[in-house]
Every structure is written in structure tokens, then in C-alpha cells.
Design an enzyme around this catalytic site. Structure first.
Site, mmCIF file in Angstrom:
data_model
loop_
_atom_site.group_PDB
_atom_site.id
_atom_site.type_symbol
_atom_site.label_atom_id
_atom_site.label_comp_id
_atom_site.label_asym_id
_atom_site.label_seq_id
_atom_site.Cartn_x
_atom_site.Cartn_y
_atom_site.Cartn_z
ATOM 1 N N PRO A 229 33.215 30.881 41.876
ATOM 2 C CA PRO A 229 33.453 29.442 41.703
ATOM 3 C C PRO A 229 33.235 28.955 40.284
ATOM 4 O O PRO A 229 33.911 28.029 39.838
ATOM 5 C CB PRO A 229 32.438 28.807 42.670
ATOM 6 C CG PRO A 229 32.259 29.821 43.732
ATOM 7 C CD PRO A 229 32.309 31.142 43.017
ATOM 8 N N TYR A 230 32.282 29.564 39.566
ATOM 9 C CA TYR A 230 32.068 29.189 38.171
ATOM 10 C C TYR A 230 33.357 29.407 37.374
ATOM 11 O O TYR A 230 33.812 28.559 36.618
ATOM 12 C CB TYR A 230 30.947 30.028 37.554
ATOM 13 C CG TYR A 230 29.569 29.688 38.019
ATOM 14 C CD1 TYR A 230 28.883 28.598 37.493
ATOM 15 C CD2 TYR A 230 28.934 30.465 38.978
ATOM 16 C CE1 TYR A 230 27.610 28.289 37.909
ATOM 17 C CE2 TYR A 230 27.658 30.166 39.405
ATOM 18 C CZ TYR A 230 26.997 29.077 38.870
ATOM 19 O OH TYR A 230 25.733 28.775 39.284
ATOM 20 N N GLY A 231 33.910 30.592 37.538
ATOM 21 C CA GLY A 231 35.125 30.925 36.817
ATOM 22 C C GLY A 231 36.296 30.036 37.212
ATOM 23 O O GLY A 231 37.121 29.656 36.389
#
Length: 423
Positions: A229-231
Site C-alpha cells: 500500500p505504501y508503494g
């Protein structure tokens, strides 16, 4: 790199949506600002690739770093003051110096300029006669770093500091309405993943996370795949910027970089995280803390990877080289065009190699505990800097790991209390 707790899935979804929203708001404010030159070189130079140094733990927290945000939504500090010189405190700048475009002078807004990388970038810009406005709410940065810069460049019209929170839309609009910026270098951030894991709701408004890849694909092909999700949030932010650029003459440069180490070779600036954030900090900071006895030692997680010594491999870039890449990107930025570049040495170093280099740099036999690997850590993560070398004529020069650490260690030894003496 950490796999998210399934119980926090909703928080991560909220983070992605919030990150995208903040990026869009940032661009809208920039576009509507009456004093921003639409043909200016907007240099959005942020973007860590990979989980920094996810295989090293200082105490119970991962020493990894993440991408920095378009905005900070900390408690609103508001636009408090600006200054040009330290003498006698805050001194008003000559009227219209910062509020009007001046032929032959490039005025750069450096967000997060009181922080580690931002202050080094401001130093380089000032040395090259750029006009600099630093905006920082000091939640992560150091006023001491700003004061060092002010003492080095005391002439009116060179440097302006504005204490403000980028999450305060009124403050941001006021900054843009009262200043004539030619370029923006964006460094403002909450940069520690350990902290974001402990408080994901705060991170959702503070951080546009990094693009993480198991191995960076050819920049010429433009192929990359977010792995968490960060990416996804980072890619979403970049997509918004790219969509905005299609109908704008603003020049955009996006630099994606790796694990930053080192400090100013002349010993004027260094890294001094707040005490409460040290446990979340960079791998080099953890090594220095262990060498100084601030923490009992280092914990390396994972010795059975398919690498030459069994530990993870990462790309470490000296902050001086990183800043040089920023300046070259600024000089090469062209209206209406977008440049996206990897910034790294192109060579990976193992965790064991890093620890040994740190031991030699500090002269301390640091205690190291080798533990089982963490789920989700990739064996190798490093850059392919081919494109930036070809198009911007940039190549990392400070590639001796031990030498970079020695320079940073000298600053640490001369500033045991960080920037306290300058504050």
C-alpha cells in the site's frame, strides 16, 4: 519492510486516499497561486525506493525510511515569521526581494529545509547564489540547522525562513501569495516507517510512501510495480503529478533515491534526529548511537539470504551526491516536461559490509546480534542510475562507504548534542 497487519487494512486504504487527496490539493494551490511562475522549474524531488535498510533493527524498531509527503498535516503552526539574518533575532528582509522575480536570480522554495537532506540542499543552493526560502514547522527539522545557514549567508535577500505547517492551507496560500518562487524542492516529511507503523492514522496524512520494488527495472522501459500500500500511494501521487503536467507548462523533476548517509564534508551540517525519533531513524544513525553507547548494539535480522554473505543488500548514497543530483535536475528542468530518475550508486552493499564499515569509521567494536530474518524483506534492492547519468550527466562521486561514515561520525563527535549549541 513490514507487511501490514490485516487489522489495519482500513487504515492503509484511508492512507492511500488521503495521500492522493493531499497531492491533488498541493497541485491545485500551486496552480492557483498568483505569484508562482507557471513556467517555473517545479522540482518535486522526493522518492525513496525500497525499504531502506530493513534488515537492521535498533532495539525493537526497524531502521527503514519512507517517501516524504506533499503536505504535512501536523497541528497547524500557521505562518509565524520570516527572517533573513540571525543578528538580533528575526530581521525583516528588504521589501520585495523575495516577493518579485529578479532577472538572473532563481528563487527556490525548500520545504523541510531544516531537516537533514533539506538543509544540505539549502546549503548547496546558497553556495551557488540561489535565493532560498525555507519552510518548515520544525516537527522533524532543527532550527539549529537553519541558524547555521543564516550565519553562513547573512546578507539580506539570500535566505528566508518561514515557520509554517504545510498542512495549513491558509498558511501555504499566504506563502505563495507573498513570494515569487521560480522552483520548489520538496523535502517536508515524516520519514520513519517504524513511527508510521505505530501510528498509521498520523502517517495517513503525513506521508506519501515510497515505491518499493524487489529489484529496480530499467528506467528506459518505465516499468515498476508497487508491492504494498505504501508503494501504491506513491505511485498514485506520481500519477496525479503526471496528469497535472499534461496541461501545464510547469517543469517537473521527480527523483527516486535510496538510503542516504554522510554529511557536509566541511562539517557545517549533519543529521540530528530528535531523541524521541532516534529509534526509528536511519541505519547510519543507529550505528553511531551504538558506537556512542546510546543503544546497547545493533540487531541484524536475516543471515540466510541468497547474497554473498547472507545479509540483505541495499544501495547507500552520500547526501552530498544526492544534493548534487537535485541541483543538476533543477538546472536541466524544462517547462512542460517531466523527468523521473533513479538516484543511487548502482551498487549494493550488504548489511554486514555496512556494519563493518561503521566499525572502522568510528573505531568502535559495535556489538551486533544476528537474528532470524523478518517476513517481507527482499534480498537485494539497489538502483539503476543509467538514465540520470545519460541525461543529467550525474554520477555518484562519494562512493566509499567508510569515508562517508567517517565524515558523518566526525560531525557527530563534534556535535554530541546535535544542533543544541546553535539553537
Amino acid at each position: 519492510m513490514e507487511y501490514p497487519d490485516p487489522k489495519r487494512k482500513s487504515n492503509f486504504v484511508g492512507k492511500i486516499l488521503m495521500a492522493a487527496t493531499l497531492t491533488a490539493l498541493c497541485i491545485i494551490m500551486l496552480k492557483q497561486s498568483p505569484n508562482f511562475n507557471t513556467r517555473s522549474r517545479l522540482v518535486l524531488i522526493r522518492g525513496y525506493i525500497s525499504g531502506a535498510s530493513p534488515a537492521i533493527i535498533a532495539g525493537p524498531f526497524a531502521i527503514v525510511r519512507k517517501i516524504h509527503p506533499c503536505m504535512l498535516s501536523l497541528p497547524a503552526a500557521g505562518l509565524v515569521s520570516s527572517n533573513c539574518s540571525l543578528d538580533g533575532g528575526f530581521v525583516p528582509c528588504p521589501s520585495n526581494v523575495f516577493s518579485e522575480h529578479e532577472e538572473g536570480v532563481i528563487h527556490v522554495l525548500v520545504t523541510g529545509g531544516a531537516g537533514y537532506i533539506g538543509s544540505h540542499a539549502a546549503l548547496r543552493l546558497l553556495k551557488e547564489s540561489y535565493r532560498v526560502t525555507i519552510v518548515d514547522n520544525l516537527s522533524r527539522g532543527n532550527m539549529g540547522a537553519v541558524k547555521v545557514l543564516q550565519k553562513l549567508f547573512p546578507e539580506p535577500g539570500q535566505l528566508q525562513f518561514v515557520y509554517a505547517d504545510l498542512g495549513d492551507l491558509k498558511a501555504v496560500n499566504k506563502i505563495f501569495s507573498e513570494n515569487a518562487f521560480d522552483a520548489v524542492m520538496h523535502f517536508a516529511a515524516v520519514a520513519y516507517v517504524g513511527e508510521s507503523t505505530l501510528d498509521p492514522l498520523k502517517s495517513s496524512t503525513l506521508m506519501l510512501p515510497c515505491l518499493e520494488t524487489s529489484e529496480w527495472m530499467s528506467p528506459d522501459k518505465g516499468a515498476y510495480v508497487p508491492i504494498n500500500p505504501y508503494g501504491k500511494a506513491k505511485k498514485m501521487a506520481e500519477d496525479i503529478i503526471l496528469d497535472y503536467s499534461k496541461n501545464s507548462d510547469t517543469a517537473v523533476m521527480i527523483l527516486r533515491y535510496f538510503n542516504v548517509i554522510g554529511s557536509d564534508p566541511e562539517g557545517r551540517l549533519g543529521e540530528a534526529p530528535r531523541p524521541e525519533l532516534r529509534e526509528h531513524g536511519r541505519i547510519s544513525g543507529a550505528c553511531f548511537d551504538a558506537a556512542r553507547g546510546v543503544i546497547p548494539g545493533l540487531k541484524v535480522k536475516g543471515t540466510d539470504y541468497k547474497t554473498h554473505d547472507g545479509t540483505c543488500i541495499r544501495d547507500y548514497i552520500d547526501v552530498t551526491d544526492l544534493v548534487d543530483a537535485h541541483v543538476k535536475a533543477l538546472k536541466k528542468a524544462k517547462p512542460g516536461e517531466v523527468g523521473i530518475y533513479n538516484v543511487g550508486t548502482g551498487r549494493g552493499r550488504s548489511v554486514k559490509e555496512f556494519v563493518e564499515a561503521c566499525k572502522k569509521a568510528t573505531g568502535v567494536e559495535i556489538k551486533v546480534d544476528y537474528l532470524a530474518r523478518r517476513p517481507g524483506d527482499y534480498a537485494e534492492v539497489f538502483s539503476d542510475p543509467t538514465k540520470i547519468r545519460r541525461e543529467l550527466n550525474w554520477t555518484a562521486q562519494f562512493t566509499d562507504l567508510q569515508e562517508s561514515l567517517q565524515i558523518a561520525w566526525r560531525w557527530q563527535m563534534a556535535h554530541r548534542d546535535g544542533f543544541a549549541a546553535a539553537s
